[in-house]
Scaffold this motif. Sequence first.
Motif, PDB file in Angstrom:
ATOM      1  N   THR A 172       2.230   4.132 -14.669  1.00  0.00           N
ATOM      2  CA  THR A 172       1.172   3.845 -13.698  1.00  0.00           C
ATOM      3  C   THR A 172       0.452   2.538 -14.031  1.00  0.00           C
ATOM      4  N   LEU A 173       0.206   2.301 -15.309  1.00  0.00           N
ATOM      5  CA  LEU A 173      -0.454   1.055 -15.712  1.00  0.00           C
ATOM      6  C   LEU A 173       0.401  -0.153 -15.342  1.00  0.00           C
ATOM      7  N   LEU A 174       1.719  -0.033 -15.510  1.00  0.00           N
ATOM      8  CA  LEU A 174       2.603  -1.134 -15.143  1.00  0.00           C
ATOM      9  C   LEU A 174       2.593  -1.363 -13.636  1.00  0.00           C
ATOM     10  N   ILE A 175       2.586  -0.288 -12.856  1.00  0.00           N
ATOM     11  CA  ILE A 175       2.488  -0.422 -11.395  1.00  0.00           C
ATOM     12  C   ILE A 175       1.198  -1.139 -11.028  1.00  0.00           C
ATOM     13  N   HIS A 176       0.108  -0.761 -11.683  1.00  0.00           N
ATOM     14  CA  HIS A 176      -1.169  -1.426 -11.429  1.00  0.00           C
ATOM     15  C   HIS A 176      -1.098  -2.919 -11.777  1.00  0.00           C
ATOM     16  N   ASN A 177      -0.450  -3.236 -12.895  1.00  0.00           N
ATOM     17  CA  ASN A 177      -0.337  -4.641 -13.290  1.00  0.00           C
ATOM     18  C   ASN A 177       0.351  -5.466 -12.204  1.00  0.00           C
ATOM     19  N   VAL A 178       1.414  -4.929 -11.646  1.00  0.00           N
ATOM     20  CA  VAL A 178       2.159  -5.635 -10.595  1.00  0.00           C
ATOM     21  C   VAL A 178       1.282  -5.826  -9.362  1.00  0.00           C
ATOM     22  N   LEU A 179       0.624  -4.755  -8.928  1.00  0.00           N
ATOM     23  CA  LEU A 179      -0.223  -4.832  -7.735  1.00  0.00           C
ATOM     24  C   LEU A 179      -1.403  -5.771  -7.949  1.00  0.00           C
ATOM     25  N   MET A 180      -1.999  -5.737  -9.136  1.00  0.00           N
ATOM     26  CA  MET A 180      -3.143  -6.601  -9.415  1.00  0.00           C
ATOM     27  C   MET A 180      -2.729  -8.067  -9.448  1.00  0.00           C
ATOM     28  N   PHE A 181      -1.564  -8.348 -10.004  1.00  0.00           N
ATOM     29  CA  PHE A 181      -1.102  -9.732 -10.092  1.00  0.00           C
ATOM     30  C   PHE A 181      -0.803 -10.292  -8.701  1.00  0.00           C
ATOM     31  N   ILE A 182      -0.233  -9.481  -7.823  1.00  0.00           N
ATOM     32  CA  ILE A 182       0.067  -9.938  -6.456  1.00  0.00           C
ATOM     33  C   ILE A 182      -1.222 -10.136  -5.666  1.00  0.00           C
ATOM     34  N   GLY A 183      -2.127  -9.156  -5.722  1.00  0.00           N
ATOM     35  CA  GLY A 183      -3.414  -9.298  -5.044  1.00  0.00           C
ATOM     36  C   GLY A 183      -3.341  -9.049  -3.554  1.00  0.00           C
ATOM     37  N   GLY A 184      -4.205  -9.748  -2.799  1.00  0.00           N
ATOM     38  CA  GLY A 184      -4.312  -9.521  -1.362  1.00  0.00           C
ATOM     39  C   GLY A 184      -3.987 -10.750  -0.548  1.00  0.00           C
ATOM     40  N   GLY A 185      -4.653 -10.889   0.606  1.00  0.00           N
ATOM     41  CA  GLY A 185      -4.362 -11.980   1.522  1.00  0.00           C
ATOM     42  C   GLY A 185      -5.124 -13.248   1.190  1.00  0.00           C
ATOM     43  N   SER A 186      -4.625 -14.361   1.695  1.00  0.00           N
ATOM     44  CA  SER A 186      -5.250 -15.658   1.457  1.00  0.00           C
ATOM     45  C   SER A 186      -6.541 -15.799   2.261  1.00  0.00           C
ATOM     46  N   ALA A 187      -7.479 -16.600   1.729  1.00  0.00           N
ATOM     47  CA  ALA A 187      -8.762 -16.890   2.387  1.00  0.00           C
ATOM     48  C   ALA A 187      -9.547 -15.620   2.688  1.00  0.00           C
ATOM     49  N   GLY A 188      -9.439 -14.649   1.772  1.00  0.00           N
ATOM     50  CA  GLY A 188     -10.209 -13.425   1.891  1.00  0.00           C
ATOM     51  C   GLY A 188     -10.957 -13.162   0.608  1.00  0.00           C
ATOM     52  N   THR A 189     -11.356 -11.924   0.386  1.00  0.00           N
ATOM     53  CA  THR A 189     -12.132 -11.589  -0.804  1.00  0.00           C
ATOM     54  C   THR A 189     -11.262 -11.115  -1.953  1.00  0.00           C
ATOM     55  N   ALA A 190      -9.975 -10.926  -1.720  1.00  0.00           N
ATOM     56  CA  ALA A 190      -9.088 -10.438  -2.773  1.00  0.00           C
ATOM     57  C   ALA A 190      -8.641 -11.577  -3.680  1.00  0.00           C
ATOM     58  N   GLY A 191      -8.130 -11.207  -4.853  1.00  0.00           N
ATOM     59  CA  GLY A 191      -7.640 -12.189  -5.813  1.00  0.00           C
ATOM     60  C   GLY A 191      -6.133 -12.139  -5.932  1.00  0.00           C
ATOM     61  N   LEU A 239       0.827  -1.205   0.000  1.00  0.00           N
ATOM     62  CA  LEU A 239       0.000   0.000   0.000  1.00  0.00           C
ATOM     63  C   LEU A 239       0.867   1.263   0.000  1.00  0.00           C
ATOM     64  N   ALA A 240       1.887   1.280   0.850  1.00  0.00           N
ATOM     65  CA  ALA A 240       2.766   2.449   0.919  1.00  0.00           C
ATOM     66  C   ALA A 240       3.543   2.638  -0.374  1.00  0.00           C
ATOM     67  N   ALA A 241       4.117   1.550  -0.877  1.00  0.00           N
ATOM     68  CA  ALA A 241       4.893   1.642  -2.120  1.00  0.00           C
ATOM     69  C   ALA A 241       4.005   2.039  -3.289  1.00  0.00           C
ATOM     70  N   GLY A 242       2.808   1.450  -3.374  1.00  0.00           N
ATOM     71  CA  GLY A 242       1.894   1.805  -4.450  1.00  0.00           C
ATOM     72  C   GLY A 242       1.430   3.244  -4.359  1.00  0.00           C
ATOM     73  N   TRP A 243       1.177   3.714  -3.142  1.00  0.00           N
ATOM     74  CA  TRP A 243       0.751   5.104  -2.928  1.00  0.00           C
ATOM     75  C   TRP A 243       1.819   6.072  -3.430  1.00  0.00           C
TER      76      TRP A 243
END
Length: 416
Positions: free
Chosen positions: A263-282, A209-213
């Motif tokens: 910015t699009l490339l940054i988004h691609n990296v963040l989207m591919f990593i996603g969120g935490g396990s067993a949650g609503t993120a992908g 979150l901090a790095a993406g911000w």
Amino acid sequence: MLPFATESGRAAEPITALFTATSAVCVTGLVIEDTGTYWSGFGEAVILGLIQIGGFGIMTLASLLGLLVARRLRMRLQLSAQAETKTMGVGDVRRVVLGVLRISVLVELVVAVLLTWRFADGYGYGWGRATYLGVFHAVSAFNNAGFGLFPDSLMRFTTDPLICLPISAAVIIGGLGFPVLFELRRELRTPRKWSLHTKITVGMTVMLLAAGWVAISAAEWTNPDTMGPLSLGGKLLAGFVAAVMPRTAGFNSLDVGQMNDVTLLIHNVLMFIGGGSAGTAGGIKVTTFALLGFVMLAEIRGEPSVHALGRRLPAGVQRQALTIALLGVAAVASSTLALLALTPLKLDQVLFEVTSAFGTVGLSTGITADVGTAGHVILSVLMFIGRLGPITSVTALALRERTRRYERPEERPIVG
């Protein structure tokens, strides 16, 4: 496809209905038609129900799969409300399901109340309409779905923290995963007692979150089509929201189609990593990404085993992380190649769309409606794979783990 599911009263095209239903139940947010104007109240209710069922069902399934893995491998894992889960009886299942339900209802209710008050008090909506908007966006945000009832998503609220921050908070909480939320509820004030899974998930979430911000704000700070005209506070808020949403919510307070390539490339990296396990993120999940980092660090240091935050990582876990990451790369690469062959669209647009579908994010540069029927089918399959693939794959790998009674002669190929 029922006629009264649309505002026009005409049945939706089969591919439109299929794509929308898949996007909703996989809590993605990609749409062919604008949700708030194309679908009737009944259609919106169907979408909202699919989002809630999809998010709740997948979260519960992921948590129960964690219990199953713990039972089969006899491992001490804090994947549920217990510190040790070596059995999975009816009580375990009940605690997981009820725990997921309580957290879902609580977060969605709080966010819905805040949004309802803001829509009514700040924008002049009647209380009935404000309540509907608040509930819809709260459910969509907590389940990381990204469906909104405004044609421009959150762009009309870019500088309004009373809209953007509650939605962002719901996205972050839902994306942490229920094993982490269960543990934080018990040990919030004693981080030293957190399990390795919770430490990695919370730590990586804060870091990304901090790095993406910082990265997105720096890349878009002077862009006249996005952050350029905003005040300092508006830029900071818009940058924060832009860093949260690829985690994987799909709302946008800036025009994604006007963002620059960095910015699009940054988004691609963040989207591919996603969120935490067993949650609503992908995505491939932050734990997978972190584990690969620990493996690389150990190899660079020449260490015989991989350690993470004072714990040794089993070789099986390392192989699972590598497998999930490479399967994700293969899915994104093959789908991007297919869409490039089927459409005249540019690589950066197609890669962004494919990564968004695989990560069940829902962000788009505006090409979703232009990829054609074949492209919509590919994206639908990719959303389904992206939502269930990492969970089922890693569980299957864990459950298939067995001891080999012999070893072949060792030989080392050249690497690199």
